[in-house]
Design a protein around this motif. Structure first.
Motif, PDB file in Angstrom:
ATOM      1  N   LYS A 105       0.808  -0.968  -0.309  1.00 48.41           N
ATOM      2  CA  LYS A 105       0.101   0.500   0.118  1.00 48.41           C
ATOM      3  C   LYS A 105       0.481   0.884  -0.052  1.00 48.41           C
ATOM      4  N   PRO A 106       1.969   1.249  -1.288  1.00 45.47           N
ATOM      5  CA  PRO A 106       3.006   2.631  -1.072  1.00 45.47           C
ATOM      6  C   PRO A 106       1.707   3.222  -1.135  1.00 45.47           C
ATOM      7  N   ASP A 107       2.677   4.953  -1.410  1.00 47.36           N
ATOM      8  CA  ASP A 107       1.512   6.282  -1.382  1.00 47.36           C
ATOM      9  C   ASP A 107       1.949   6.818  -3.275  1.00 47.36           C
ATOM     10  N   LEU A 108       3.194   5.950  -3.523  1.00 49.04           N
ATOM     11  CA  LEU A 108       4.064   6.206  -4.780  1.00 49.04           C
ATOM     12  C   LEU A 108       4.496   5.035  -5.513  1.00 49.04           C
ATOM     13  N   VAL A 109       4.253   5.273  -6.814  1.00 50.12           N
ATOM     14  CA  VAL A 109       5.007   3.921  -7.534  1.00 50.12           C
ATOM     15  C   VAL A 109       5.523   4.437  -8.656  1.00 50.12           C
ATOM     16  N   GLY A 110       7.724   4.107  -8.344  1.00 47.98           N
ATOM     17  CA  GLY A 110       8.243   4.488  -9.394  1.00 47.98           C
ATOM     18  C   GLY A 110       8.803   3.096 -10.484  1.00 47.98           C
ATOM     19  N   MET A 111       8.471   3.890 -11.625  1.00 53.18           N
ATOM     20  CA  MET A 111       9.326   2.791 -12.391  1.00 53.18           C
ATOM     21  C   MET A 111      10.149   3.758 -13.391  1.00 53.18           C
ATOM     22  N   SER A 112      11.071   2.152 -13.552  1.00 58.10           N
ATOM     23  CA  SER A 112      12.256   3.568 -14.823  1.00 58.10           C
ATOM     24  C   SER A 112      12.454   2.057 -15.558  1.00 58.10           C
ATOM     25  N   ALA A 113      13.398   3.251 -16.936  1.00 61.28           N
ATOM     26  CA  ALA A 113      13.448   2.275 -18.264  1.00 61.28           C
ATOM     27  C   ALA A 113      14.703   3.026 -18.712  1.00 61.28           C
ATOM     28  N   MET A 114      15.626   1.723 -19.600  1.00 58.34           N
ATOM     29  CA  MET A 114      16.521   2.965 -20.016  1.00 58.34           C
ATOM     30  C   MET A 114      16.782   2.156 -21.253  1.00 58.34           C
ATOM     31  N   LEU A 115      15.684   1.311 -21.790  1.00 57.05           N
ATOM     32  CA  LEU A 115      15.766   1.379 -22.752  1.00 57.05           C
ATOM     33  C   LEU A 115      13.974   1.518 -23.827  1.00 57.05           C
ATOM     34  N   THR A 116      14.179   2.156 -25.097  1.00 55.29           N
ATOM     35  CA  THR A 116      12.935   2.840 -25.899  1.00 55.29           C
ATOM     36  C   THR A 116      11.795   1.540 -25.891  1.00 55.29           C
ATOM     37  N   THR A 117      12.526  -0.403 -25.901  1.00 54.98           N
ATOM     38  CA  THR A 117      11.915  -0.962 -26.414  1.00 54.98           C
ATOM     39  C   THR A 117      11.274  -1.615 -24.977  1.00 54.98           C
ATOM     40  N   THR A 118      11.629  -0.879 -23.427  1.00 51.69           N
ATOM     41  CA  THR A 118      10.975  -0.900 -22.747  1.00 51.69           C
ATOM     42  C   THR A 118       9.897  -0.555 -21.893  1.00 51.69           C
ATOM     43  N   MET A 119       9.712   0.333 -22.496  1.00 51.84           N
ATOM     44  CA  MET A 119       9.081   1.617 -22.039  1.00 51.84           C
ATOM     45  C   MET A 119       6.744   1.410 -22.266  1.00 51.84           C
ATOM     46  N   VAL A 120       7.391   0.615 -22.930  1.00 53.07           N
ATOM     47  CA  VAL A 120       6.107  -0.238 -23.277  1.00 53.07           C
ATOM     48  C   VAL A 120       5.245  -0.838 -21.373  1.00 53.07           C
ATOM     49  N   MET A 164       5.948   0.457 -19.218  1.00 48.47           N
ATOM     50  CA  MET A 164       5.367   2.017 -18.262  1.00 48.47           C
ATOM     51  C   MET A 164       3.909   1.749 -18.343  1.00 48.47           C
ATOM     52  N   LYS A 165       3.251   1.955 -19.759  1.00 51.92           N
ATOM     53  CA  LYS A 165       2.161   1.943 -20.119  1.00 51.92           C
ATOM     54  C   LYS A 165       1.198   0.589 -19.585  1.00 51.92           C
ATOM     55  N   ASP A 166       1.724  -0.328 -19.876  1.00 49.87           N
ATOM     56  CA  ASP A 166       1.268  -2.218 -19.349  1.00 49.87           C
ATOM     57  C   ASP A 166       0.767  -2.199 -17.736  1.00 49.87           C
ATOM     58  N   THR A 167       2.232  -1.377 -16.901  1.00 55.14           N
ATOM     59  CA  THR A 167       1.629  -0.831 -15.276  1.00 55.14           C
ATOM     60  C   THR A 167       0.430  -0.573 -15.232  1.00 55.14           C
ATOM     61  N   VAL A 168       0.502   0.618 -15.543  1.00 55.63           N
ATOM     62  CA  VAL A 168      -0.805   1.893 -15.187  1.00 55.63           C
ATOM     63  C   VAL A 168      -1.530   1.064 -16.081  1.00 55.63           C
ATOM     64  N   GLU A 169      -1.743   0.094 -16.967  1.00 56.04           N
ATOM     65  CA  GLU A 169      -3.370   0.247 -17.532  1.00 56.04           C
ATOM     66  C   GLU A 169      -3.813  -1.298 -15.993  1.00 56.04           C
ATOM     67  N   ALA A 170      -2.255  -1.830 -15.602  1.00 54.81           N
ATOM     68  CA  ALA A 170      -3.132  -3.254 -14.953  1.00 54.81           C
ATOM     69  C   ALA A 170      -3.395  -2.519 -13.150  1.00 54.81           C
ATOM     70  N   TYR A 174       5.325  11.465 -22.629  1.00 51.59           N
ATOM     71  CA  TYR A 174       4.501   9.716 -22.498  1.00 51.59           C
ATOM     72  C   TYR A 174       4.246   9.463 -21.377  1.00 51.59           C
ATOM     73  N   ALA A 175       4.603  10.283 -20.575  1.00 46.01           N
ATOM     74  CA  ALA A 175       4.239   9.968 -19.143  1.00 46.01           C
ATOM     75  C   ALA A 175       2.395  10.991 -19.301  1.00 46.01           C
ATOM     76  N   ASP A 176       2.110  12.283 -19.483  1.00 46.98           N
ATOM     77  CA  ASP A 176       0.809  12.145 -19.554  1.00 46.98           C
ATOM     78  C   ASP A 176       0.345  10.997 -20.627  1.00 46.98           C
ATOM     79  N   GLU A 177       0.851  10.569 -21.741  1.00 45.33           N
ATOM     80  CA  GLU A 177       0.264   9.943 -22.299  1.00 45.33           C
ATOM     81  C   GLU A 177       0.137   8.723 -21.916  1.00 45.33           C
ATOM     82  N   ILE A 178      -0.108   8.190 -21.110  1.00 45.27           N
ATOM     83  CA  ILE A 178      -0.294   6.674 -20.029  1.00 45.27           C
ATOM     84  C   ILE A 178      -0.906   7.457 -18.917  1.00 45.27           C
ATOM     85  N   GLY A 179      -0.886   8.161 -18.064  1.00 48.13           N
ATOM     86  CA  GLY A 179      -1.513   9.142 -17.134  1.00 48.13           C
ATOM     87  C   GLY A 179      -0.277   8.476 -15.694  1.00 48.13           C
ATOM     88  N   ALA A 180       1.318   9.005 -16.096  1.00 50.72           N
ATOM     89  CA  ALA A 180       2.583   8.711 -14.632  1.00 50.72           C
ATOM     90  C   ALA A 180       2.687  10.577 -14.816  1.00 50.72           C
TER      91      ALA A 180
END
Length: 212
Positions: free
Chosen positions: A140-155, A157-163, A186-192
């Motif tokens: 039950k955190p207040d914040l969830v922080g996600m990191s990606a260093m590759l363009t191919t793994t950014m998706v 982040m979107k999948d996690t927000v949807e989940a 990108y953050a705006d697009e996925i709701g982060a």
């Protein structure tokens, strides 16, 4: 006693692991309260490191060593703390997303946020959306922080927000993202929420916590 705390803070700034441990033990032996050692010695030291990093006077390797020094002091103190004795700024859950093994950026953000008084849960690297959802349910955190260093793994982040949305958790947490290929757009697009670097992440977290 203030001189002891000043020495502690300076030792953290200089990454002197054994010295921080020695000063922390000395403070405990002299009867200082564990929460006072954190508030007056350890946190101010790490906060100053964050400021110097933001100003370009310290760099990533130095921040990592400083964080290690702070952790050496915290290891002595944590067993002595009663639940709720030290007021947390908030609880943050961090992960490098599925398919990505990069760790330094996330670790840096985690350490600076811990220095700012946040409780940190670091899940590690290559973490899939389902695992993040389960850990959010558990901690039950207040914040969830996600990191990606590759363009191919950014998706991921979107999948996690949807989940998070599918599991009714999205409204209960604020999602922060960052990493070399990540943008504010990108953050705006996925709701982060987006932060461009570790120092900005601490500022962003403070804003999000105040607004919640």
């Amino acid at each position: 006693m203030s001189i002891l705390y000043e020495q502690m803070a300076e030792s953290i700034e200089n990454g002197m692991v054994s010295k921080v441990k020695e000063l922390t033990q000395k403070a405990l032996d002299e009867g200082c309260e564990p929460k006072e050692i954190i508030s007056n010695g350890l946190l101010p030291g790490m906060n100053e490191v964050g400021i110097l990093f933001k100003e370009g006077e310290l760099f990533v390797p130095e921040v990592l060593v400083a964080a290690k020094a702070m952790s050496a002091g915290m290891e002595l103190i944590k067993p002595l703390l009663k639940d709720g004795e030290v007021q947390s700024a908030g609880k943050c859950l961090f992960a490098t997303v599925k398919g990505d093994l990069h760790d330094i950026g996330k670790k840096l953000v985690s350490m600076l946020m811990e220095g700012a008084g946040y409780e940190i849960i670091d899940l590690g690297v290559d973490i899939d959306p389902e695992s993040i959802v389960e850990e959010v349910k558990k901690h039950k955190p207040d914040l969830v922080g996600m990191s990606a260093m590759l363009t191919t793994t950014m998706v991921a982040m979107k999948d996690t927000v949807e989940a998070l949305k599918e599991n009714g958790l999205y409204e209960k947490v604020k999602v922060m993202i960052g990493g070399a290929p990540v943008t504010g757009k990108y953050a705006d697009e996925i709701g982060a929420y987006y932060s461009e670097d570790a120092s900005a992440a601490v500022d962003l977290a403070n804003q999000l916590i105040r607004a919640s």
